[in-house]
Write an enzyme that holds these catalytic residues in place. Structure first.
Site, mmCIF file in Angstrom:
data_model
loop_
_atom_site.group_PDB
_atom_site.id
_atom_site.type_symbol
_atom_site.label_atom_id
_atom_site.label_comp_id
_atom_site.label_asym_id
_atom_site.label_seq_id
_atom_site.Cartn_x
_atom_site.Cartn_y
_atom_site.Cartn_z
ATOM 1 N N GLU A 1 -6.499 4.794 7.956
ATOM 2 C CA GLU A 1 -6.274 6.227 7.694
ATOM 3 C C GLU A 1 -7.514 6.861 7.062
ATOM 4 O OE1 GLU A 1 -2.608 5.655 5.545
ATOM 5 O OE2 GLU A 1 -1.705 4.982 7.421
ATOM 6 N N GLU B 1 -5.260 -4.850 10.575
ATOM 7 C CA GLU B 1 -4.192 -3.880 10.777
ATOM 8 C C GLU B 1 -4.417 -3.134 12.087
ATOM 9 O OE1 GLU B 1 -2.339 -2.702 6.741
ATOM 10 O OE2 GLU B 1 -4.064 -1.431 7.062
ATOM 11 N N LYS C 1 0.116 4.307 -0.252
ATOM 12 C CA LYS C 1 -0.469 5.518 0.356
ATOM 13 C C LYS C 1 -0.197 6.727 -0.542
ATOM 14 C CE LYS C 1 0.026 3.226 4.753
ATOM 15 N NZ LYS C 1 0.224 3.313 6.195
ATOM 16 N N ASN D 1 0.874 -1.178 0.000
ATOM 17 C CA ASN D 1 0.000 0.000 0.000
ATOM 18 C C ASN D 1 0.911 1.228 0.000
ATOM 19 O OD1 ASN D 1 -1.771 2.076 0.588
ATOM 20 N ND2 ASN D 1 -2.192 1.393 2.687
ATOM 21 N N GLY E 1 2.827 2.145 10.630
ATOM 22 C CA GLY E 1 3.795 3.223 10.450
ATOM 23 C C GLY E 1 4.526 3.608 11.726
ATOM 24 N N HIS F 1 -9.333 1.440 4.933
ATOM 25 C CA HIS F 1 -8.040 1.551 5.629
ATOM 26 C C HIS F 1 -8.204 2.466 6.843
ATOM 27 C CE1 HIS F 1 -3.910 2.630 6.510
ATOM 28 N NE2 HIS F 1 -3.577 1.507 5.915
ATOM 29 N N SER G 1 3.630 -2.318 10.106
ATOM 30 C CA SER G 1 5.085 -2.448 10.242
ATOM 31 C C SER G 1 5.604 -3.833 9.873
ATOM 32 C CB SER G 1 5.534 -2.037 11.646
ATOM 33 O OG SER G 1 5.164 -0.691 11.904
HETATM 34 P P1 PGA Z 1 3.041 0.167 7.494
HETATM 35 O O1 PGA Z 1 1.576 0.413 6.897
HETATM 36 O O2 PGA Z 1 3.550 -1.111 6.887
HETATM 37 O O3 PGA Z 1 3.851 1.369 7.056
HETATM 38 O O4 PGA Z 1 2.905 0.075 8.971
HETATM 39 C C1 PGA Z 1 0.682 -0.655 6.718
HETATM 40 C C2 PGA Z 1 -0.643 -0.131 6.194
HETATM 41 O O5 PGA Z 1 -1.096 0.923 6.645
HETATM 42 O O6 PGA Z 1 -1.269 -0.763 5.315
#
Ligand code: PGA
Length: 245
Positions: free
Chosen positions: A97, A167, A11, A9, A173, A95, A209
């Protein structure tokens, strides 16, 4: 057996040109991989060029969102048929976010899910608890509501097209990964919520992560069927290492 899906992803990262360059490098690094599905979800402007760049390879392209109407006066929105026309196979829905910053709810997740299936896109529906919810011991309650409401009224035949991504918000992140045991506990709980007909076939991805250093121990768990990878998917060698773990 469920074939693992390793999904990146991106983003809000990478221009069209940068996206194409990374994808070409990734496709060459993963060209011999046949035992897992490989997906990258770039930004909207890069989708068509991305799909063209990986045509004929084993890397697939997906989008990070879609709107539920097909066309019309919905400024800035993008529909399922448009994503199909741009070369997308998958779409991420709900997601954290989107939930956190853009007002996404289980109800809008459900509308997007139905629109994705109608358009012929394979949806990846994201669920997961915040740190506060985990600390209050609400993880299972929150995830159950997200799965039940986000995926409600799904026809049995459509369930096999769906992927779920767990997640934990506190692991996204942050560099803080859920331990394989913490993740597996929720993954197996989610599997228990699925209709009997698809219990063994729906893929449940872990996100938060995931990186080359921890992918193996996560993927060793029975109910972890792949990853949804943010940061570590932005560099072709890192994501190739995750794919090939
Ligand atoms: P990350 O993000 O691997 O940077 O933690 C995962 C995601 O939000 O899909």
């Amino acid at each position: 057996m469920r074939k693992p899906l390793m999904a990146g992803n991106w983003k809000m990262n990478k221009t069209v040109e940068e996206s194409v360059a990374i994808l070409k490098e990734l496709a060459s690094l993963t060209k011999d991989v046949a035992d897992r599905d490989i997906l990258i979800c770039p930004t909207y402007p890069a989708l068509k060029s991305a799909a063209d760049a990986v045509a004929g390879t084993n890397v697939m392209i997906g989008a990070q969102n879609l709107f539920w109407e097909e066309k019309g006066a919905f400024t800035a929105e993008v529909s399922g048929p448009m994503l199909i026309a741009a070369g997308c196979k998958y779409v991420i829905i709900g997601h954290s976010e989107r939930r956190q910053y853009f007002g996404e709810t289980d109800e809008t997740v459900n509308k997007r899910l139905k629109a994705a299936l109608k358009a012929g896109l394979l949806p990846i529906v994201c669920v997961g608890e915040t740190l506060e919810q985990r600390e209050k011991n609400e993880t299972m309650k929150v995830v159950e509501a997200q799965v039940k409401n986000g995926l409600k009224e799904l026809e049995t035949g459509n369930w096999k097209l769906v992927t779920i991504a767990y997640e934990p918000v506190w692991a996204i992140g942050t560099g803080k990964t859920a331990s394989p045991e913490q993740a597996e506990e929720v993954h197996s709980f989610i599997r228990g919520l699925l209709p009997a007909e698809v219990k063994e076939t729906v893929r449940i991805l872990y996100g938060g992560s995931m990186k080359p250093a921890n992918v193996k121990e996560l993927m060793a768990k029975e109910n972890i069927d792949g990853g949804l990878v943010g940061g570590a998917s932005l560099k072709a060698p890192d994501f190739a290492a995750i794919v090939k773990h």
